[in-house]
Scaffold this motif. Structure first.
Motif, PDB file in Angstrom:
ATOM      1  N   MET A 125       0.822  -1.206   0.000  1.00 37.29           N
ATOM      2  CA  MET A 125       0.000   0.000   0.000  1.00 37.29           C
ATOM      3  C   MET A 125       0.861   1.263   0.000  1.00 37.29           C
ATOM      4  N   LEU A 126       1.909   1.279   0.819  1.00 35.98           N
ATOM      5  CA  LEU A 126       2.744   2.470   0.933  1.00 35.98           C
ATOM      6  C   LEU A 126       3.403   2.850  -0.386  1.00 35.98           C
ATOM      7  N   LYS A 127       3.699   1.871  -1.201  1.00 35.64           N
ATOM      8  CA  LYS A 127       4.351   2.132  -2.482  1.00 35.64           C
ATOM      9  C   LYS A 127       3.405   2.749  -3.507  1.00 35.64           C
ATOM     10  N   CYS A 128       2.111   2.745  -3.210  1.00 38.38           N
ATOM     11  CA  CYS A 128       1.102   3.160  -4.199  1.00 38.38           C
ATOM     12  C   CYS A 128       0.381   4.447  -3.830  1.00 38.38           C
ATOM     13  N   LEU A 129       0.902   5.236  -2.922  1.00 40.50           N
ATOM     14  CA  LEU A 129       0.162   6.391  -2.426  1.00 40.50           C
ATOM     15  C   LEU A 129       0.490   7.713  -3.105  1.00 40.50           C
ATOM     16  N   GLY A 130       1.467   7.727  -3.978  1.00 40.47           N
ATOM     17  CA  GLY A 130       1.879   8.986  -4.608  1.00 40.47           C
ATOM     18  C   GLY A 130       0.753   9.745  -5.274  1.00 40.47           C
ATOM     19  N   GLY A 131      -0.220   9.037  -5.835  1.00 41.84           N
ATOM     20  CA  GLY A 131      -1.347   9.694  -6.504  1.00 41.84           C
ATOM     21  C   GLY A 131      -2.230  10.493  -5.571  1.00 41.84           C
ATOM     22  N   LEU A 132      -2.113  10.270  -4.278  1.00 39.79           N
ATOM     23  CA  LEU A 132      -2.929  11.026  -3.324  1.00 39.79           C
ATOM     24  C   LEU A 132      -2.561  12.508  -3.295  1.00 39.79           C
ATOM     25  N   ARG A 133      -1.375  12.837  -3.766  1.00 36.18           N
ATOM     26  CA  ARG A 133      -0.994  14.254  -3.825  1.00 36.18           C
ATOM     27  C   ARG A 133      -1.945  15.020  -4.737  1.00 36.18           C
ATOM     28  N   ASP A 134      -2.505  14.344  -5.750  1.00 38.38           N
ATOM     29  CA  ASP A 134      -3.476  14.985  -6.642  1.00 38.38           C
ATOM     30  C   ASP A 134      -4.764  15.364  -5.912  1.00 38.38           C
ATOM     31  N   TYR A 135      -5.009  14.757  -4.765  1.00 35.86           N
ATOM     32  CA  TYR A 135      -6.203  15.038  -3.967  1.00 35.86           C
ATOM     33  C   TYR A 135      -5.903  15.949  -2.789  1.00 35.86           C
ATOM     34  N   GLY A 136      -4.724  16.537  -2.792  1.00 34.12           N
ATOM     35  CA  GLY A 136      -4.371  17.512  -1.774  1.00 34.12           C
ATOM     36  C   GLY A 136      -3.583  16.976  -0.603  1.00 34.12           C
ATOM     37  N   VAL A 137      -3.296  15.702  -0.559  1.00 33.09           N
ATOM     38  CA  VAL A 137      -2.560  15.136   0.568  1.00 33.09           C
ATOM     39  C   VAL A 137      -1.125  15.659   0.546  1.00 33.09           C
ATOM     40  N   ARG A 138      -0.719  16.244   1.655  1.00 27.39           N
ATOM     41  CA  ARG A 138       0.627  16.774   1.779  1.00 27.39           C
ATOM     42  C   ARG A 138       1.341  16.202   3.003  1.00 27.39           C
ATOM     43  N   GLN A 139       0.589  16.010   4.096  1.00 28.34           N
ATOM     44  CA  GLN A 139       1.176  15.551   5.350  1.00 28.34           C
ATOM     45  C   GLN A 139       0.618  14.187   5.722  1.00 28.34           C
TER      46      GLN A 139
END
Length: 127
Positions: free
Chosen positions: A18-32
């Motif tokens: 799961m951790l390897k696949c989270l980069g796309g969350l930055r498109d939804y505003g995830v920063r922290q």
């Protein structure tokens, strides 16, 4: 939309994947991200706590680097208690907008829908 998220990890293969696949969350505003490990009271009370704590810190550091490499600001925390309650308490009290966790790879017969903690979190807490 989601700026701060809790990522609950149990060091299972599902969590690592799961951790390897989270980069796309930055498109939804995830920063922290708060990378959170919950230890049971038995683990905390164990005579091998020193070794367990060192192992947990090492794995959390590796997982933190994975998330930082994907562009997130990451803090880590290890807490003791029931994972379900601690994840919910931290997300609610510290105003995290999303909880992310991997589920273990059980079959639908052995564990319907998701892993036990993930399923219970979905069904018990709606605030």
């Amino acid at each position: 939309m989601f700026d701060r998220v809790v990522i609950a990890t149990d060091f299972s293969p599902a969590s690592s994947t799961m951790l390897k696949c989270l980069g796309g969350l930055r498109d939804y505003g995830v920063r922290q991200c708060l990378l959170l490990q919950c230890m049971t009271t038995q683990e905390v009370g164990s005579a091998a706590l020193h070794y367990t704590a060192a192992f947990v810190e090492d794995i959390l550091a590796q997982q933190k680097r994975l998330l930082e490499d994907q562009g997130f600001e990451v803090s880590t925390r290890s807490v003791s208690g029931l994972a379900l309650q601690e994840i919910h308490r931290i997300a609610r009290d510290e105003d995290y907008s999303l909880v992310i966790m991997g589920s273990r790879g059980h079959s639908l017969v052995a564990e319907p829908f998701l892993g036990g903690v993930a399923t219970n979190l979905l069904h018990r807490y709606h605030d």
